[in-house]
Design a protein around this motif. Structure first.
Motif, PDB file in Angstrom:
ATOM      1  N   ASN A  26       0.826  -1.217   0.000  1.00 15.24           N
ATOM      2  CA  ASN A  26       0.000   0.000   0.000  1.00 15.24           C
ATOM      3  C   ASN A  26       0.857   1.262   0.000  1.00 15.24           C
ATOM      4  O   ASN A  26       0.562   2.234  -0.707  1.00 15.24           O
ATOM      5  CB  ASN A  26      -0.922   0.002   1.217  1.00 15.24           C
ATOM      6  CG  ASN A  26      -2.085  -0.960   1.073  1.00 15.24           C
ATOM      7  OD1 ASN A  26      -2.250  -1.596   0.034  1.00 15.24           O
ATOM      8  ND2 ASN A  26      -2.882  -1.088   2.112  1.00 15.24           N
ATOM      9  N   LEU A  27       1.920   1.271   0.799  1.00 14.87           N
ATOM     10  CA  LEU A  27       2.762   2.461   0.873  1.00 14.87           C
ATOM     11  C   LEU A  27       3.621   2.619  -0.377  1.00 14.87           C
ATOM     12  O   LEU A  27       3.953   3.742  -0.767  1.00 14.87           O
ATOM     13  CB  LEU A  27       3.618   2.415   2.135  1.00 14.87           C
ATOM     14  CG  LEU A  27       2.828   2.583   3.445  1.00 14.87           C
ATOM     15  CD1 LEU A  27       3.728   2.419   4.653  1.00 14.87           C
ATOM     16  CD2 LEU A  27       2.124   3.932   3.491  1.00 14.87           C
ATOM     17  N   ALA A  28       3.970   1.524  -1.023  1.00 19.06           N
ATOM     18  CA  ALA A  28       4.659   1.614  -2.316  1.00 19.06           C
ATOM     19  C   ALA A  28       3.752   2.275  -3.345  1.00 19.06           C
ATOM     20  O   ALA A  28       4.183   3.142  -4.110  1.00 19.06           O
ATOM     21  CB  ALA A  28       5.082   0.227  -2.783  1.00 19.06           C
ATOM     22  N   LEU A 178       1.095   8.022   7.809  1.00 12.68           N
ATOM     23  CA  LEU A 178       1.191   6.795   7.029  1.00 12.68           C
ATOM     24  C   LEU A 178      -0.119   6.002   7.041  1.00 12.68           C
ATOM     25  O   LEU A 178      -0.264   5.039   6.286  1.00 12.68           O
ATOM     26  CB  LEU A 178       2.350   5.938   7.551  1.00 12.68           C
ATOM     27  CG  LEU A 178       3.734   6.550   7.321  1.00 12.68           C
ATOM     28  CD1 LEU A 178       4.803   5.712   8.005  1.00 12.68           C
ATOM     29  CD2 LEU A 178       4.029   6.699   5.830  1.00 12.68           C
ATOM     30  N   ILE A 179      -1.051   6.407   7.874  1.00  8.96           N
ATOM     31  CA  ILE A 179      -2.422   5.876   7.805  1.00  8.96           C
ATOM     32  C   ILE A 179      -3.245   6.692   6.808  1.00  8.96           C
ATOM     33  O   ILE A 179      -3.901   6.146   5.922  1.00  8.96           O
ATOM     34  CB  ILE A 179      -3.087   5.906   9.197  1.00  8.96           C
ATOM     35  CG1 ILE A 179      -2.441   4.897  10.139  1.00  8.96           C
ATOM     36  CG2 ILE A 179      -4.604   5.621   9.081  1.00  8.96           C
ATOM     37  CD1 ILE A 179      -2.849   5.064  11.596  1.00  8.96           C
ATOM     38  N   ASP A 180      -3.170   8.002   6.952  1.00 11.24           N
ATOM     39  CA  ASP A 180      -4.008   8.890   6.128  1.00 11.24           C
ATOM     40  C   ASP A 180      -3.714   8.778   4.638  1.00 11.24           C
ATOM     41  O   ASP A 180      -4.586   9.067   3.817  1.00 11.24           O
ATOM     42  CB  ASP A 180      -3.828  10.340   6.579  1.00 11.24           C
ATOM     43  CG  ASP A 180      -4.572  10.649   7.874  1.00 11.24           C
ATOM     44  OD1 ASP A 180      -5.545   9.925   8.182  1.00 11.24           O
ATOM     45  OD2 ASP A 180      -4.179  11.604   8.565  1.00 11.24           O
ATOM     46  N   CYS A 181      -2.509   8.354   4.274  1.00  9.23           N
ATOM     47  CA  CYS A 181      -2.159   8.279   2.853  1.00  9.23           C
ATOM     48  C   CYS A 181      -2.718   7.036   2.185  1.00  9.23           C
ATOM     49  O   CYS A 181      -2.621   6.894   0.952  1.00  9.23           O
ATOM     50  CB  CYS A 181      -0.644   8.324   2.679  1.00  9.23           C
ATOM     51  SG  CYS A 181       0.201   6.820   3.203  1.00  9.23           S
ATOM     52  N   GLN A 182      -3.320   6.125   2.955  1.00  5.28           N
ATOM     53  CA  GLN A 182      -3.838   4.875   2.399  1.00  5.28           C
ATOM     54  C   GLN A 182      -5.361   4.970   2.244  1.00  5.28           C
ATOM     55  O   GLN A 182      -6.082   5.162   3.212  1.00  5.28           O
ATOM     56  CB  GLN A 182      -3.478   3.696   3.300  1.00  5.28           C
ATOM     57  CG  GLN A 182      -1.981   3.490   3.447  1.00  5.28           C
ATOM     58  CD  GLN A 182      -1.640   2.269   4.255  1.00  5.28           C
ATOM     59  OE1 GLN A 182      -2.053   1.154   3.932  1.00  5.28           O
ATOM     60  NE2 GLN A 182      -0.875   2.450   5.316  1.00  5.28           N
ATOM     61  N   SER A 183      -5.811   4.815   1.032  1.00  2.28           N
ATOM     62  CA  SER A 183      -7.242   4.892   0.747  1.00  2.28           C
ATOM     63  C   SER A 183      -8.004   3.808   1.502  1.00  2.28           C
ATOM     64  O   SER A 183      -7.580   2.652   1.548  1.00  2.28           O
ATOM     65  CB  SER A 183      -7.471   4.741  -0.759  1.00  2.28           C
ATOM     66  OG  SER A 183      -8.854   4.770  -1.059  1.00  2.28           O
TER      67      SER A 183
END
Length: 227
Positions: A26-28, A178-183
């Motif tokens: 997800n972060l990638a 790093l939570i908020d950037c994941q849909s």
């Protein structure tokens, strides 16, 4: 603090399975630089190929390394080792110099799940911190979220809440970003600065499949998880 600096490499220890692998993917996709730590380097290399295929050009950098190399080359670490507390302790003690002073996001779950006498007394994050025995910025989150949910997240208009527990505000800020950037995910409304309360909620949820079977657990957890 501003946004999480995307020039910082994020290590996953390990990033070859489960929640660690799902978060790395997800972060990638979100454009972060990723280091996949593996107990077996071949597994880490296979994971890198899988993530590269999924993330495509969105991922600016990803590399497979052994656990020590990934820890040393990163500024932020997702600690995702499954297994016993003794296995976690042994790995952390091996990585003391590599992890000193770094942000460590602990996504591990309760290793003493069946030993109810310890519930309410401590948390795996506290035990991990004691095992490392050198200063680091610890924060706990994602341990109430299963890999399947990360791989198939909720719709963005009804995101899943992720609870954060930690005492270091810089680490908490990193974890939130790093939570908020994941849909499909958002920072939970019940964030707290205590490592134990979040841990006990996870223990209660994860105890359900042991007692009732997976089908009952799925229904119960869906009713219990925070929105």
């Amino acid at each position: 603090m501003g946004d999480f600096d995307k020039s910082r490499k994020i290590a996953f220890l390990p990033g070859t399975s489960g929640v660690g692998k799902a978060l790395a993917k997800n972060l990638a996709k979100a454009g972060y630089k990723i280091l996949i730590g593996g107990v077996k380097l071949g597994e880490a290399k296979a994971t890198v190929k899988e993530i590269q295929k999924a993330a495509g050009s969105a991922c600016p950098f990803i590399e497979a390394m052994d656990m020590k190399g990934a820890a040393a080359a990163s500024k932020c670490v997702f600690f995702a080792l499954p297994g016993s507390q003794e296995e976690k302790r042994d790995l952390l003690q091996e990585l003391q110099s590599e992890l000193k002073g770094k942000t460590i996001i602990d996504v591990t779950t309760a290793s003493y799940l069946k030993d109810e006498s310890k519930w309410g007394q401590t948390s795996t994050t506290h035990m991990n911190q004691e095992a490392l025995a050198v200063p680091a910025k610890w924060v706990r989150c994602w341990n109430t979220v299963f890999a399947g949910l990360l791989e198939n997240p909720p719709p963005s208009d009804n995101p899943h809440s992720v609870i954060i527990c930690g005492d270091d505000q810089d680490a908490v800020t990193d974890a939130k970003q790093l939570i908020d950037c994941q849909s499909g995910f958002k920072v939970g409304s019940h964030c707290c600065v205590s490592r134990c309360c979040h841990h006990h909620l996870a223990a209660a949820w994860l105890h359900l499949p042991v007692n009732d079977g997976m089908n009952t657990w799925q229904k119960s957890w869906q009713n219990m998880h925070p929105r």
